[in-house]
Scaffold this motif. Structure first.
Motif, PDB file in Angstrom:
ATOM      1  N   ASP A  87       0.824  -1.210   0.000  1.00  0.00           N
ATOM      2  CA  ASP A  87       0.000   0.000   0.000  1.00  0.00           C
ATOM      3  C   ASP A  87       0.865   1.269   0.000  1.00  0.00           C
ATOM      4  O   ASP A  87       0.493   2.277  -0.583  1.00  0.00           O
ATOM      5  N   ARG A  90       2.017   2.021  -3.511  1.00  0.00           N
ATOM      6  CA  ARG A  90       0.899   2.520  -4.303  1.00  0.00           C
ATOM      7  C   ARG A  90       0.643   3.991  -3.979  1.00  0.00           C
ATOM      8  O   ARG A  90       0.527   4.829  -4.861  1.00  0.00           O
ATOM      9  N   GLU A  94       0.965   7.230  -6.486  1.00  0.00           N
ATOM     10  CA  GLU A  94      -0.130   8.186  -6.701  1.00  0.00           C
ATOM     11  C   GLU A  94       0.354   9.606  -6.417  1.00  0.00           C
ATOM     12  O   GLU A  94       0.047  10.546  -7.145  1.00  0.00           O
ATOM     13  N   LEU A 184       4.990   1.469 -11.101  1.00  0.00           N
ATOM     14  CA  LEU A 184       3.871   0.691 -10.559  1.00  0.00           C
ATOM     15  C   LEU A 184       3.223  -0.067 -11.709  1.00  0.00           C
ATOM     16  O   LEU A 184       2.787   0.536 -12.691  1.00  0.00           O
ATOM     17  N   GLY A 188      -0.921  -3.124  -9.812  1.00  0.00           N
ATOM     18  CA  GLY A 188      -0.781  -2.435  -8.533  1.00  0.00           C
ATOM     19  C   GLY A 188       0.488  -2.780  -7.775  1.00  0.00           C
ATOM     20  O   GLY A 188       0.755  -2.238  -6.701  1.00  0.00           O
ATOM     21  N   HIS A 189       1.294  -3.698  -8.326  1.00  0.00           N
ATOM     22  CA  HIS A 189       2.546  -4.051  -7.664  1.00  0.00           C
ATOM     23  C   HIS A 189       3.652  -3.090  -8.104  1.00  0.00           C
ATOM     24  O   HIS A 189       3.700  -2.700  -9.264  1.00  0.00           O
TER      25      HIS A 189
END
Length: 495
Positions: A87, A90, A94, A184, A188-189
């Motif tokens: 997380d 990620r 972002e 990324l 999502g990894h």
RNA sequence: GCCGGUAUCGUCUAGGGGUCAGGACGGGUGGUUCUCAGCCAUCAAACCGGGGUUCGAAUCCCCGUACCGGUACCA
């Protein structure tokens, strides 16, 4: 405060190359009273497994490289498994998009692969063509509405980028060679670049000591540090370990896993000393043997060599022999025990009432041993009831002219020898040789085969005394019996 | 191909404008000895090539060459 990390990916056992990288990190941390972090880079779920993680930890433990933060011990930056930190990557990705350092890319891997292959065919160096950077807002909105898979790419600036490497000095790259790389994946990894930098930043890593194969990754990561507004650590890229053919060390060169060396009877202190000197040198002096604290006291990144180093098992053997000889009797016997046990030759009495005898045997065998496992073969005739005869030795010395009578005579002489020690046995055998008109060597050689089954052993009289009168006499009888039973076809053992 | 790195005995390396280029592993020879190992003695073995700079280059600079690494929605 120096903070370093060793960040293996658990896709195999601890390789000697990884072990050396870990060692250098550990030495640096210990040298400066810093912190050695162990972080598991298991973002590639397909290739990682928990068994492999434990295997790597076992390798580090065997070498005595203890980590201050990481698996099992925890620490202020837990968790230390990247698979449990997804997380964060990620979120960071972002954030980079939001700040304009990165952008979404909807190109499919296949489409890119096709373009790249086409470019390569025409001999043009391929870089991602920034298709998605040029996307209009409406296009993006449409792709989003269609839930099209998207990866995140860093927007790489076209400027020269470089760093001062502790072992190589200044290394620079031209920005035009750095493409807008993915940080990324569409699933999502994170990719390696994102996860290492994120974690190194968050965990406060001050020195990144890693393999040479990462130098060309460094500019991309530098970009990330910059985009994140994080301080750049000091880098030290250590050269790779090669096989004797100068190719990257692999299984076909022999063992590459440190645990395999443990199994083969190498001592961790020897491995540490050997690995430390593979690509690093303390400089002045002709010293080769260094204790752990010597190494810690003298270690410096700046003294790491720039070129690759060949892994030489011969030299490792020598180090191992040196450390083997330095072991105190008790310690040696403790370490030899597993090897004997797995060969079925260990007796608990060796650590109890026969302790002194066992120590004496090891002491006698020691100059001939390079590895712990060597004691099994070297001491077979001491530890096993059943003697294994080397056929060549039997032919050569037992089937020799008069050997039978010589042995019987020696047996009789030893029978009532008192005391039964090195001096008296030797005197008896030599006297016997003289009275029978043969060289002492003739008797000694025959006797050696009778007692040990082979032509090579420590001093015959030392062996005889440690074997004890009872076994000596019995083995002479067995040898004589062997000669009589198989005298018909003397040396008919084809192949 | 392109990008990056590296080049001292077979191997690991020390050194670094003037040295007999040092050590260790491995190898050779001799000695000790009952064999093997060990031990002792001893020998062979290197500055990648070419140009510069300099009184002098293995060392500094340039150009080659070789080798290694990278060139991924592996790490």
């Amino acid at each position: 405060m120096i903070r370093v990390r060793f960040a293996p990916s658990p896709t195999g056992y601890l390789h000697v190359g990884g072990a050396r990288t870990a060692l250098f990190n550990w030495l640096l941390a210990r040298r400066h009273g810093g912190v050695f972090v162990l972080r598991i880079e298991d973002t590639d779920a397909d290739r990682s497994s928990t068994d492999m993680v434990e295997g790597i930890l076992d390798g580090l433990r065997w070498l005595g490289l203890d980590w201050d933060e990481g698996p099992h011990v925890g620490g202020p930056y837990a968790p230390y498994f990247q698979s449990q930190r997804l997380d964060r990557y990620r979120t960071t990705a972002e954030r980079l998009v939001a700040e304009g350092h990165a952008y979404y890319c909807y190109c499919s891997p296949d489409a890119i692969k096709t373009k790249r292959e086409a470019a390569e065919r025409t001999g043009v160096a391929w870089r991602y063509d920034r298709t998605c950077l040029a996307l209009a807002a409406a296009d993006i909105a449409a792709k989003e509405r269609a839930h099209q898979a998207r990866a995140v790419r860093v927007r790489a600036p076209e400027r020269r980028i470089g760093f001062d490497d502790a072992v190589h000095g200044r290394i620079e790259f031209d920005g035009s060679h750095i493409e807008d790389f993915v940080i990324l994946r569409s699933d999502g990894h994170p990719t390696y670049h994102l996860s290492v930098v994120c974690d190194d930043v968050e965990m406060g890593i001050t020195h990144v000591v890693r393999g040479d194969d990462h130098v060309s990754n460094t500019p991309k990561q530098l970009l990330l540090y910059d985009a994140l507004g994080a301080p750049v650590p000091r880098f030290a890229h250590v050269p790779l370990i090669m096989g004797p053919d100068k190719k990257r060390l692999s299984k076909r060169h022999g063992a590459t896993s440190v645990i395999e060396y443990a199994r083969q009877g190498y001592l961790p202190e020897a491995m540490v000393n050997f690995l430390a000197l593979l690509g690093w040198s303390p400089g002045s002096g002709d010293q080769e043997l260094f204790t752990r604290s010597d190494l810690i006291a003298r270690f410096a990144l700046e003294r790491i060599s720039g070129g690759n180093a060949v892994f030489s098992v011969e030299k490792l053997d020598w180090f191992n022999q040196q450390y083997l000889w330095m072991l105190a009797p008790d310690e040696l016997s403790r370490r030899v025990q597993p090897s004997l046990a797995s060969a079925g030759l260990w007796r608990s009495s060796y650590a109890a009432d026969r302790r002194d005898w066992f120590h004496a045997v090891l002491q006698l065998l020691k100059p001939r041993a390079k590895k712990l496992t060597d004691f099994v073969q070297l001491g077979q005739y001491f530890f096993a009831d059943e003697l294994v005869y080397d056929p060549t030795a039997v032919d050569q010395h037992l089937r020799a002219e008069g050997a039978r009578d010589h042995l019987l005579a020696v047996q009789a002489a030893l029978d009532d020898l008192d005391p039964f020690d090195v001096r008296t046995t030797e005197a008896a055998v030599r006297a016997m040789a003289e009275s029978r008109g043969v060289n002492a060597a003739t008797l000694i050689h025959a006797l050696r085969v009778a007692l040990t089954g082979r032509t090579a052993s420590p001093g015959l009289f030392e062996v005889a005394v440690l074997l004890g009168r009872h076994r000596v006499l019995a083995r002479i009888s067995s040898a004589v019996a062997l000669m009589e039973s198989s005298s018909a076809p003397p040396q008919s053992h084809p192949s």
